[in-house]
Scaffold this active site. Structure first.
Site, mmCIF file in Angstrom:
data_model
loop_
_atom_site.group_PDB
_atom_site.id
_atom_site.type_symbol
_atom_site.label_atom_id
_atom_site.label_comp_id
_atom_site.label_asym_id
_atom_site.label_seq_id
_atom_site.Cartn_x
_atom_site.Cartn_y
_atom_site.Cartn_z
ATOM 1 N N CYS A 2 -58.085 -18.485 -4.042
ATOM 2 C CA CYS A 2 -59.408 -18.636 -4.646
ATOM 3 C C CYS A 2 -60.422 -19.094 -3.609
ATOM 4 C CB CYS A 2 -59.351 -19.679 -5.751
ATOM 5 S SG CYS A 2 -58.101 -19.327 -6.978
ATOM 6 N N ARG A 28 -61.006 -13.792 -0.738
ATOM 7 C CA ARG A 28 -59.965 -14.785 -1.004
ATOM 8 C C ARG A 28 -59.318 -14.580 -2.374
ATOM 9 N NH1 ARG A 28 -60.517 -19.550 2.340
ATOM 10 N NH2 ARG A 28 -59.330 -20.640 0.761
ATOM 11 N N TRP A 75 -57.957 -15.928 -7.580
ATOM 12 C CA TRP A 75 -56.686 -15.207 -7.409
ATOM 13 C C TRP A 75 -55.697 -15.952 -8.301
ATOM 14 C CZ3 TRP A 75 -51.662 -16.146 -5.664
ATOM 15 C CH2 TRP A 75 -50.907 -15.011 -5.348
ATOM 16 N N ASN A 101 -59.337 -24.546 -5.942
ATOM 17 C CA ASN A 101 -58.424 -23.668 -5.217
ATOM 18 C C ASN A 101 -57.152 -24.453 -4.948
ATOM 19 O OD1 ASN A 101 -57.200 -21.755 -3.547
ATOM 20 N ND2 ASN A 101 -58.144 -22.627 -1.713
ATOM 21 N N GLY A 102 -56.005 -23.887 -5.316
ATOM 22 C CA GLY A 102 -54.736 -24.581 -5.086
ATOM 23 C C GLY A 102 -53.902 -24.556 -6.352
ATOM 24 N N GLU A 472 -45.534 -3.035 10.753
ATOM 25 C CA GLU A 472 -46.952 -3.263 10.464
ATOM 26 C C GLU A 472 -47.617 -1.982 9.923
ATOM 27 O OE1 GLU A 472 -48.772 -5.636 9.958
ATOM 28 O OE2 GLU A 472 -50.807 -4.899 10.187
ATOM 29 N N LYS A 476 -49.448 -1.937 6.274
ATOM 30 C CA LYS A 476 -50.847 -1.518 6.098
ATOM 31 C C LYS A 476 -50.908 -0.391 5.081
ATOM 32 C CE LYS A 476 -52.272 -3.827 8.068
ATOM 33 N NZ LYS A 476 -52.612 -5.190 7.844
ATOM 34 N N GLU A 479 -50.098 -1.707 1.526
ATOM 35 C CA GLU A 479 -51.083 -2.693 1.094
ATOM 36 C C GLU A 479 -52.354 -2.041 0.526
ATOM 37 O OE1 GLU A 479 -52.304 -4.972 4.513
ATOM 38 O OE2 GLU A 479 -52.747 -6.733 3.318
ATOM 39 N N HIS A 495 -28.140 4.080 9.436
ATOM 40 C CA HIS A 495 -27.224 3.140 8.775
ATOM 41 C C HIS A 495 -27.569 2.938 7.304
ATOM 42 C CE1 HIS A 495 -25.263 2.223 12.549
ATOM 43 N NE2 HIS A 495 -26.452 2.067 13.105
ATOM 44 N N LYS A 594 -56.806 -12.522 0.860
ATOM 45 C CA LYS A 594 -56.666 -12.597 2.313
ATOM 46 C C LYS A 594 -56.012 -13.895 2.763
ATOM 47 C CE LYS A 594 -58.790 -11.392 6.580
ATOM 48 N NZ LYS A 594 -57.861 -10.280 6.792
HETATM 49 C C1 AGP Z 1 -52.120 -8.380 6.195
HETATM 50 O O1 AGP Z 1 -52.897 -7.255 6.102
HETATM 51 C C2 AGP Z 1 -52.260 -9.366 5.111
HETATM 52 N N1 AGP Z 1 -53.600 -9.754 4.897
HETATM 53 C C3 AGP Z 1 -51.270 -10.536 5.169
HETATM 54 O O2 AGP Z 1 -49.994 -10.040 5.398
HETATM 55 C C4 AGP Z 1 -51.574 -11.645 6.198
HETATM 56 O O3 AGP Z 1 -51.335 -11.183 7.497
HETATM 57 C C5 AGP Z 1 -50.707 -12.864 5.885
HETATM 58 O O4 AGP Z 1 -51.018 -13.332 4.599
HETATM 59 C C6 AGP Z 1 -50.867 -13.973 6.906
HETATM 60 O O5 AGP Z 1 -52.182 -14.436 6.979
HETATM 61 P P1 AGP Z 1 -52.647 -15.365 8.170
HETATM 62 O O6 AGP Z 1 -52.568 -14.583 9.424
HETATM 63 O O7 AGP Z 1 -54.050 -15.758 7.818
HETATM 64 O O8 AGP Z 1 -51.717 -16.543 8.191
#
Ligand code: AGP
Length: 599
Positions: A2, A28, A75, A101-102, A472, A476, A479, A495, A594
């Site tokens: 949040c 966020r 969130w 937030n939390g 990665e 991506k 995601e 395998h 994020k």
């Molecule tokens: C990646 O596209 C995501 N946003 C997510 O995996 C992110 O890298 C992860 O939550 C870690 O975030 P940070 O680098 O801010 O710790």
């Protein structure tokens, strides 16, 4: 997670200020939004959905002004996205409104107690206990500040909280294990992170756990848990207002992909001392850790995997760990161990928790982060900045490239000594921003993405330093397209995962150079091709792969260690253009946020 914002003053422009702040914080969390403004009473508006839903409602229901205001973008943790569960929440009498937030871990106990006292709840959230608790203490005759502080004393868990009261022009805020920053401009502001305050103020102050801030139009005061006033030095904001807009791009993600060559230039600036040796402010020259544990999540974990490979190649003991698993079986911390938290935001709860475990075990800690004075930067012994500039899109792009380059610099400095290989790497590093720029100008990724956009799944394979970017590339893709994608070590395919490969699952393979690793990867790619899967090679054109791949995405020739950074730019573009073709909400993919500030 949040995002919260609070404002006192701001010259009659309270509502636009809060909406503007929420727009910056939306990355966020974005399943519901809301704001509250105090005058003779508190006016609250909140809506399920993204900020546009709120803006439409606010326009018809609110005037612009107000003495104090708070806003929230959510969130969900406790309770589904809905108008009722959206913040702000109020007490029964509507005297106080709160954004949070939390996670309040003891909320059920508090809720039961408050309900037995006659409090009626309107949401399923953990947060709603906070305004009811404050209301309870107001009922006992406590003044507003004392009621706020007494309520906070009852909370277990993590929180960044901001509250306003009816007929009162002050915003109150406090935090534990969730970030909050303060700033003064036309008004006085508090927000979850710096991004929301860019353009309002040049300097921010970070609130520490247990501190309380009281904001009025004239500024703020901060006291510690015992009520003792605190004076703090501000941190200059290095990001300008333009850097938190989309500019001429349709999406932040596209803008941020295209900012990578500049981000890398910034990352490398002034980091070489005499000749070719690396000199990083964060680490004293000559420092040699006995062992390095890298802890991280998501994209940052893929950077950590790459960093660990590199450090081992440079003769150091190094291992990458998923931060959320680290505390469950931490590796022994021997003398001279260094634990590196790789975290773009510096606020990821799992990574902070792993770093705190490491500190408790006696390790030296280093935050490798993008955000100056973030929690990781402040809590670790040292902070090494990746200097990417603000990254707004939920999908990490330019920060991943900058993390990899910073890890290369770190590996060069902490492994010490000059060697031909180190010299070649430094020389290739200085050319890397130019290579990224050339790739962005010449890429064929949009065409490839369109060709395969209706596939039933995507696989990414690579060996050695190419393995982390296979992971990665798949992250991506899944995601932002919501399609199934997996990354594998190329040698691992036979395998088990090979059973998933069909003519409807393109396989992306990265092959650089023509050494033994490249030749083995080419052999794995042939195994895929023999089973009918379309093959897309990302390559520098040295090996034989482009002779039998269905599509080729070219990268400029560079040092093999740095090639994954270029391969990854192609993967970012593939994911971006596939998601665009499928009409996805690229900057705000469903269910994600994020900055993940809960464990
Ligand atoms: C990646 O596209 C995501 N946003 C997510 O995996 C992110 O890298 C992860 O939550 C870690 O975030 P940070 O680098 O801010 O710790």
């Amino acid at each position: 997670m949040c995002g919260i914002i609070g404002c006192a003053g701001d010259d009659g422009d309270m509502v636009p200020t809060l909406l503007n702040g929420l727009a910056k914080l939306e990355y966020r969390g974005y399943d519901s939004t809301g704001l509250a403004v105090s005058g003779s009473d508190i006016r609250v508006v909140k809506r399920e959905g993204d900020l546009d839903e709120l803006v439409g409602t606010v326009d018809s229901e609110f005037d612009r002004g107000g003495a104090a205001g708070i806003g929230h973008t959510r969130w969900s943790t406790h309770g589904k996205p809905s108008d009722e569960n959206a913040h702000p929440h109020t007490d029964c009498a509507g005297r106080v409104a709160v954004v949070h937030n939390g996670i309040i871990e003891n909320y059920q106990l508090l809720r039961d107690e408050l309900q037995s006292l006659g409090h009626e709840f309107e949401s399923e959230t953990d947060t709603e206990v906070v305004p009811h608790l404050i209301g309870h203490y107001l009922d006992t005759g406590l003044a507003r500040k004392d009621a706020f502080r007494r309520a906070v004393e009852k909370l277990d868990g993590s929180y960044a909280l901001a509250a306003i009261f009816d007929d009162h022009d002050e915003v109150m805020a406090t935090k534990k294990d969730s970030s909050l920053v303060l700033g003064v401009g036309d008004g006085t502001y508090v927000a979850s992170d710096v991004t929301a305050l860019v353009g309002h103020t040049d300097t921010v102050v970070h609130l520490h756990d247990g501190e309380f801030a009281f904001l009025t139009e004239d500024g703020y005061t901060i006291v510690d848990e015992s009520g003792t006033p605190q004076s703090k030095t501000g941190t200059e904001i290095e990001w300008d207002a333009e850097s938190v807009t989309k500019g001429s791009h349709d999406h932040y993600m596209r803008k941020e992909i295209h900012e990578q060559s500049n981000a890398l230039r910034e990352c490398l600036r002034d980091r070489f001392s005499t000749g070719d040796s690396v000199s990083l402010d964060a680490i004293e020259d000559g420092y040699r850790p006995e062992s390095v544990h890298l802890v991280a999540c998501g994209t940052s974990y893929h950077a950590a995997l790459y960093g660990a490979k590199l450090l081992r190649k440079r003769g150091l003991q190094a291992q990458a760990h998923l931060a959320s698993e680290y505390a469950l079986s931490p590796p022994p911390v021997r003398d001279g161990a260094l634990v590196v938290g790789v975290t773009q935001s510096g606020e990821t709860a799992d990574t902070l928790s792993a770093l705190r475990t490491a500190t408790a075990e006696g390790a030296r800690t280093l935050a490798l982060t993008n955000v100056v004075d973030s929690t990781a930067a402040r809590e670790c012994d040292d902070a090494l900045y990746i200097r990417s500039g603000p990254e707004i899109s939920v999908a990490a792009t330019k920060t991943f490239a900058s993390q990899l380059v910073t890890l290369v610099l770190f590996a060069l400095q902490s492994s010490g000594g000059s060697s031909d290989e180190a010299e070649r790497l430094v020389s290739a590093l200085t050319e890397l921003p130019e290579h990224v720029q050339r790739l962005l100008e010449t890429t064929a990724a949009p065409t490839t993405a369109r060709r395969f956009a209706d596939s039933s799944g995507y696989f990414f394979i690579g060996r050695g330093v190419q393995y982390p970017v296979a992971l990665e590339g798949a992250l991506k893709m899944k995601e932002i397209t919501y399609e199934h994608a997996e990354g594998f070590a190329a040698g691992e395919l036979k395998h088990g995962p090979l059973a998933l490969v069909t003519e409807d699952t393109p396989v992306f393979v990265s092959v650089v150079g023509d050494d033994e690793t490249a030749r083995k990867t080419v052999a794995n790619a042939k195994e895929v091709k023999a089973r009918g899967a379309p093959l897309v090679a990302v390559t520098d054109g040295v090996s034989s792969i482009d002779r039998f791949a269905d599509e080729v995405l070219t990268i400029p020739r560079t040092n093999r260690t740095l090639a994954p950074i270029l391969v990854n730019v192609q993967y970012q573009l593939l994911a971006y253009h596939t998601a665009d073709h499928l009409g996805r909400d690229i900057d705000k993919p469903r269910n994600l946020a994020k900055s993940v500030t809960v464990e």
